[in-house]
Design a protein around this motif. Structure first.
Motif, short mmCIF file in Angstrom:
data_model
loop_
_atom_site.label_atom_id
_atom_site.label_comp_id
_atom_site.label_asym_id
_atom_site.label_seq_id
_atom_site.Cartn_x
_atom_site.Cartn_y
_atom_site.Cartn_z
N ILE A 1 0.84 -1.20 0.00
CA ILE A 1 0.00 0.00 0.00
C ILE A 1 0.87 1.25 0.00
O ILE A 1 0.65 2.19 -0.76
N LEU A 2 1.90 1.24 0.85
CA LEU A 2 2.80 2.40 0.94
C LEU A 2 3.55 2.61 -0.37
O LEU A 2 3.64 3.75 -0.86
N LEU A 3 4.09 1.55 -0.96
CA LEU A 3 4.81 1.68 -2.23
C LEU A 3 3.90 2.17 -3.34
O LEU A 3 4.29 2.98 -4.18
N TYR A 4 2.65 1.70 -3.35
CA TYR A 4 1.71 2.14 -4.38
C TYR A 4 1.35 3.62 -4.19
O TYR A 4 1.32 4.37 -5.15
N MET A 5 1.09 4.01 -2.95
CA MET A 5 0.71 5.40 -2.68
C MET A 5 1.86 6.37 -2.99
O MET A 5 1.62 7.51 -3.38
N LEU A 6 3.10 5.90 -2.79
CA LEU A 6 4.25 6.76 -3.08
C LEU A 6 4.70 6.65 -4.53
O LEU A 6 5.74 7.18 -4.89
N ASP A 7 3.92 5.93 -5.35
CA ASP A 7 4.18 5.78 -6.77
C ASP A 7 5.57 5.22 -7.04
O ASP A 7 6.37 5.77 -7.80
N ALA A 8 5.86 4.08 -6.40
CA ALA A 8 7.16 3.43 -6.57
C ALA A 8 7.29 2.88 -7.99
O ALA A 8 6.30 2.58 -8.66
N ASN A 9 8.51 2.71 -8.43
CA ASN A 9 8.81 2.21 -9.77
C ASN A 9 8.37 0.75 -9.87
O ASN A 9 8.95 -0.13 -9.24
N GLN A 10 7.38 0.47 -10.69
CA GLN A 10 6.83 -0.87 -10.83
C GLN A 10 7.80 -1.84 -11.49
O GLN A 10 7.65 -3.05 -11.35
N ALA A 11 8.81 -1.33 -12.17
CA ALA A 11 9.79 -2.19 -12.84
C ALA A 11 10.90 -2.63 -11.89
O ALA A 11 11.68 -3.51 -12.24
N ASN A 12 10.97 -2.05 -10.71
CA ASN A 12 12.00 -2.42 -9.73
C ASN A 12 11.74 -3.84 -9.22
O ASN A 12 10.59 -4.23 -8.98
N VAL A 13 12.81 -4.60 -9.03
CA VAL A 13 12.68 -6.00 -8.60
C VAL A 13 12.06 -6.09 -7.21
O VAL A 13 11.18 -6.93 -6.97
N PHE A 14 12.48 -5.24 -6.28
CA PHE A 14 11.93 -5.28 -4.92
C PHE A 14 10.45 -4.94 -4.92
O PHE A 14 9.64 -5.62 -4.28
N VAL A 15 10.08 -3.88 -5.64
CA VAL A 15 8.68 -3.47 -5.71
C VAL A 15 7.84 -4.57 -6.35
O VAL A 15 6.73 -4.88 -5.88
N ASP A 16 8.38 -5.20 -7.38
CA ASP A 16 7.68 -6.30 -8.04
C ASP A 16 7.50 -7.49 -7.09
O ASP A 16 6.43 -8.13 -7.07
#
Length: 134
Positions: free
Chosen positions: A68-83
């Motif tokens: 939720i936090l990563l989505y709200m902060l508009d994290a890079n979706q291509a990043n391995v950790f975020v994925d």
């Protein structure tokens, strides 16, 4: 082996309560062997099982909250950790996807992932408390 956090008894030859210098059992000291729960080696197995249940529920809720936090902060979706976090969160919240269908994407993501996080915490902590009482 004695409990490493016990106080050192000054007059142990006069103490009839083993190595405990005081009759009252202060907070943080283990209960004497004769006052522990029967079975399960004094309740240690039940306490460890409850700790595992509690920890698994916290980790599951943590992954959902992190997504939720990563989505709200508009994290890079291509990043391995975020994925990776997104994949784990999707797996954990698979049963609750699209319960809420709001027009605003961020509100929809928040509710669709926060609901399972709250449910995992409630069930996990409740089950851990129940196991501790056994």
């Amino acid at each position: 082996m004695s409990y490493p956090h016990d106080r050192i008894a000054d007059n142990s030859q006069y103490n009839t309560d083993g190595n405990r210098p005081y009759h009252a059992d202060p907070v943080g000291y283990p209960a004497p062997a004769n006052q522990r729960r029967a079975g399960n080696r004094g309740g240690l197995g039940a306490d460890r099982t409850a700790l595992v249940i509690h920890t698994v529920a916290d980790i599951a809720a943590g992954f959902l909250a992190l997504w939720i936090l990563l989505y709200m902060l508009d994290a890079n979706q291509a990043n391995v950790f975020v994925d990776f976090v997104h994949g784990v969160a999707d797996w954990l919240a698979g049963w609750s996807q699209d319960i809420f269908t709001m027009d605003t994407e961020s509100v929809r993501v928040f509710f669709n992932y926060a609901l399972p996080a709250v449910i995992y915490l409630a069930i996990g902590h409740g089950a851990a408390a129940w196991v501790r009482r056994l």
